[in-house]
Design a protein around this motif. Sequence first.
Motif, short mmCIF file in Angstrom:
data_model
loop_
_atom_site.label_atom_id
_atom_site.label_comp_id
_atom_site.label_asym_id
_atom_site.label_seq_id
_atom_site.Cartn_x
_atom_site.Cartn_y
_atom_site.Cartn_z
N SER A 55 0.69 -1.35 -0.10
CA SER A 55 -0.15 -0.13 0.07
C SER A 55 0.79 1.27 0.03
CB SER A 55 -0.87 0.15 1.34
OG SER A 55 -0.26 -0.31 2.17
N THR A 95 -1.52 4.16 -1.27
CA THR A 95 -2.77 4.29 -0.74
C THR A 95 -2.96 4.36 0.68
OG1 THR A 95 -2.99 1.73 -0.86
CG2 THR A 95 -3.87 3.19 -2.74
N THR A 99 -1.92 10.35 7.77
CA THR A 99 -2.12 10.33 9.19
C THR A 99 -1.80 8.90 9.62
OG1 THR A 99 -4.39 10.04 8.84
CG2 THR A 99 -3.79 12.06 9.43
N THR A 100 -1.79 7.71 8.91
CA THR A 100 -1.43 6.74 9.39
C THR A 100 0.17 6.58 9.87
OG1 THR A 100 -2.80 5.46 7.98
CG2 THR A 100 -0.78 4.11 8.72
N ARG A 103 1.87 7.04 13.77
CA ARG A 103 2.07 5.92 14.51
C ARG A 103 3.49 5.93 15.19
NH1 ARG A 103 -0.55 0.87 13.60
NH2 ARG A 103 -2.07 2.20 12.94
N TYR A 240 7.31 2.64 8.77
CA TYR A 240 7.39 3.68 10.15
C TYR A 240 8.85 3.78 10.73
CZ TYR A 240 2.39 1.95 10.42
OH TYR A 240 1.29 1.76 10.22
N ARG A 249 14.63 -8.19 5.24
CA ARG A 249 14.23 -8.72 6.63
C ARG A 249 14.35 -10.17 6.57
NH1 ARG A 249 9.40 -5.66 9.37
NH2 ARG A 249 9.85 -7.18 11.16
N GLU B 106 -11.29 10.46 10.82
CA GLU B 106 -10.05 9.75 10.26
C GLU B 106 -9.32 9.27 11.49
OE1 GLU B 106 -7.88 10.67 6.57
OE2 GLU B 106 -6.55 11.46 7.85
N ILE B 109 -9.39 6.09 13.16
CA ILE B 109 -8.99 4.84 12.50
C ILE B 109 -7.58 4.80 12.04
CG2 ILE B 109 -9.24 3.74 10.19
CD1 ILE B 109 -12.24 5.20 10.29
N THR B 110 -6.85 5.84 11.50
CA THR B 110 -5.52 5.83 10.99
C THR B 110 -4.76 5.70 12.21
OG1 THR B 110 -5.32 8.04 10.62
CG2 THR B 110 -5.80 6.76 8.83
N LYS B 111 -4.81 6.34 13.37
CA LYS B 111 -3.97 6.39 14.46
C LYS B 111 -4.33 5.32 15.45
CE LYS B 111 -2.76 10.33 16.30
NZ LYS B 111 -2.87 11.85 16.95
N ASN B 112 -5.33 4.49 15.26
CA ASN B 112 -5.61 3.34 15.90
C ASN B 112 -4.47 2.24 15.94
OD1 ASN B 112 -7.01 0.72 16.84
ND2 ASN B 112 -8.99 1.98 16.77
N ALA B 113 -4.20 1.65 16.93
CA ALA B 113 -3.05 0.68 17.07
C ALA B 113 -3.52 -0.35 16.12
CB ALA B 113 -2.87 0.39 18.30
N PHE B 115 -5.25 -0.66 13.35
CA PHE B 115 -5.33 -0.56 11.98
C PHE B 115 -3.90 -0.64 11.46
CE2 PHE B 115 -4.88 2.83 8.30
CZ PHE B 115 -5.75 2.25 7.73
N LYS B 117 -1.18 -1.09 8.50
CA LYS B 117 -0.72 -0.34 7.20
C LYS B 117 -0.67 -1.34 6.06
CE LYS B 117 3.53 1.20 7.30
NZ LYS B 117 4.49 0.50 6.54
N ALA B 118 -0.12 -2.68 6.50
CA ALA B 118 -0.09 -3.80 5.72
C ALA B 118 -1.56 -4.28 4.88
CB ALA B 118 0.72 -5.07 6.35
N ILE B 120 -4.01 -2.23 3.87
CA ILE B 120 -4.53 -1.23 3.03
C ILE B 120 -4.33 -1.56 1.66
CG2 ILE B 120 -4.33 1.17 2.69
CD1 ILE B 120 -3.27 1.83 5.27
N CYS B 275 6.93 -8.97 8.70
CA CYS B 275 6.11 -7.90 8.56
C CYS B 275 5.89 -7.41 9.76
CB CYS B 275 4.80 -8.60 7.82
SG CYS B 275 3.84 -7.19 7.26
N PHE B 276 5.73 -7.99 10.95
CA PHE B 276 5.10 -7.39 12.05
C PHE B 276 6.46 -7.61 13.17
CE2 PHE B 276 1.07 -8.71 10.14
CZ PHE B 276 0.72 -7.38 9.89
N ARG B 277 6.18 -7.89 14.47
CA ARG B 277 7.08 -8.17 15.69
C ARG B 277 8.30 -9.01 15.02
NH1 ARG B 277 5.16 -8.09 21.35
NH2 ARG B 277 7.10 -9.00 21.80
N MET B 288 2.64 -12.85 5.56
CA MET B 288 1.85 -11.89 4.90
C MET B 288 2.20 -11.41 3.51
SD MET B 288 -0.20 -10.08 6.93
CE MET B 288 -0.35 -8.59 6.07
#
Lengths: 272, 463
Positions: A55, A95, A99-100, A103, A240, A249, B106, B109-113, B115, B117-118, B120, B275-277, B288
């Motif tokens: 994205s 996309t 504001t994302t 984080r 981020y 990675r 907005e 949603i976007t600042k929600n932990a 939410f 990014k991967a 979207i 992708c994450f931790r 992912m």
Amino acid sequence: MRLNVKHVTRYSFDTPARGLVQTHKLIPSTCGSQNILSWTVTTGDAIRGAAFRDSAGDMVETISVRGPVDELVIEVIGEVETVDLFGVLRNYRETVPPTTYLRRTRMIRPDTALRELSAAALEGLDGDSALNRAHALARAVNEAIEYVPGATEEMTTAAEALAGGKGVCQDHTHALIAVAHAADIPARYVAGYLHSGEDAMGEASHAWAELYVQGLGWVGFDASNRCCPDERYIRLCSGYDAQDAAPIRGIMNAGVKEHLDVSVAVMSQYQQ
Amino acid sequence: MLNGAEVRAAYESLERWHKSMPDDLRSLKQSEAENLFKRVGITFAVYGEGGDPERLIPFDMFPRVFTNSEWRKLDRGIRQRAAALNAFLADVYDRGEIIKAGRIPEHLITKNAAFEKAAIGFRPPRNIYSHIVGIDLVRTGADQFFVLEDNCRTPSGVSYMLQNREVMMRMFPQLFVENRIAPVDGYARLLKKTLASVAPLKCDSEPTVVILTPGQFNSAYYEHSYLADLMGVELVEGQDLFVEGDFVWMKTTEGPKKVDVIYRRLDDDFIDPLCFRPDSMLGVPGLMSVYRSGGVNICSCPGAGVADDKAIYTYVPEMIRFYLGEAPILENVPTWQCAKNDDYKYVLEHLSELVVKEVHGSGGYGMLVGPASDKSTIELFRQKIIENPGNYIAQPTLSLSACPTFVDAGIAPRHVDLRPYCLVGETIELVPGGLTRVAMTEGSLVVNSSQGGGVKDTWVLAE
């Protein structure tokens, strides 16, 4: 400017690994400031697949190697035509809502010192343009953290780098993201290449921040070099923080000692 | 006990049943029930509340009864809500029309932990994100139900729903002859059908479904293995799966087998260290990438949690109107958001009357029940809210309905809630009933197992 990149990453293991998996973001996307003329990534006899554009506009690919494996060489060779857009990211397809990028991760979480640095940099600039405010933040980070290789590590946080007052491009970038977040400005980490010549700080493999500037969109700021990315820069991928934006990675079986050898050369056509 | 001829008849039969049960038989049956639960190993805390994983949750033998017409309304309301939550997820990870329309801010949603990014810009199979939706409900009047919260990630506790019924049928078969009770044992078949129906397009044969568990030390491991058994699918840990090429594979004695649908019972953060931790040992490296390139489906989809956050909860009725063009059938509990200035002031002035919850909290921890708290506890919470208003919401204390429950002195009313499990795939499925939790202490409103709550069988009477 026409830039040629050769980026070789060599992993070697003392005892052969039972297999390994990596996720790569090693293919730059075309945007206003860069046109990819040719680009190849070779990964030995690794099995490739599951490729997609994420994205944020980055090409992502996962590779796996069946064990036993004692060495993996990843070679990136490419040619890019660049122009100077003063750091502004244009004609770029993504996309993710900006504001994302407010984080907070462990690496970029602003502590009191970072919040104070942010507030001090912006003092008296309330009525100023968003662009000037972003420049002020980048300048403040440059002044607060001296460019000293070896003073920080891969996992050093923005707060730690500021406290130590020394760091490299990764630390400058994390700190700039943190002070931007403290001022509620979306900011993200960009990994890429720099044709450094003699006077620029950093190596050919470089990192800088992008801040979301109202009216302009995403704009790059290289706090290490006190400038915005110009035609010497190639934008590879973003995230981020350094970890999220890492071009490579990987995971391997525990207990395997890994040696990493990276060489990156970026040359302009005139030097060849 | 509520009105209506059907339910009265059912409760009359239960009245006769418990009155004709001598005290010694009752305690015998109670210990028999406990032994049955112990033998199958069902000892985990409900809803991932933590606490001692080996502790048995109190089982109350007195069933809770819904009439068919009561259930029909709940059934429509739950399906409606599950559909709207999925429409919301499909929207916020795509065009974000609900944000553009100004119906949800907005930043929530976007600042929600939760939410991701991967997630979207990617459409999962059938555009469904949350395949198992657990909706927690309370009843406050004959025909009035409120939704307490939604659970869009991996709601647990369904094994209790199934086991409570099984234990009741074994111990009191006569009750199931005298009353026409809708069965719940179709759940596993429906769950498997739901998961198979969301296999990725690249899957061109009978889909292989697996349950991915964090392992036997997880408090809900019993449920994971129980559901895998009932569905006849493999229960796997991260190390049993690997990514190669465009697919995810399961190691088997006959060589690698392609996996099409992963019902994962671990959090987003842990499913893929690439992708994450990065320190997660529980996930599958590269998962992912395969998911995003359409080689496998993950249920629930990464990022589904953004729909069940307590701050988003307030907007679910709005989602129903916006996406479905319908009036919400089930009501929300009125909620004050401390992030909003007016609400913040109201909450601080009325702390002793309200229930205050952390936005991301669960399981009755980090919660203030105003009427039941002393002054110092209230002041402590006031400070917490002042320090971080955005982290708190407040709700009125509801006069929850009570159900007959066995207590030492016989039968007494105790407060209950209900969690039905709605399945969303090619179709939306809902078995009649759910898990009823009961506050075993007199007057208590907290049904969480970590706070001494118990469970009971839930009957929906057939027509």
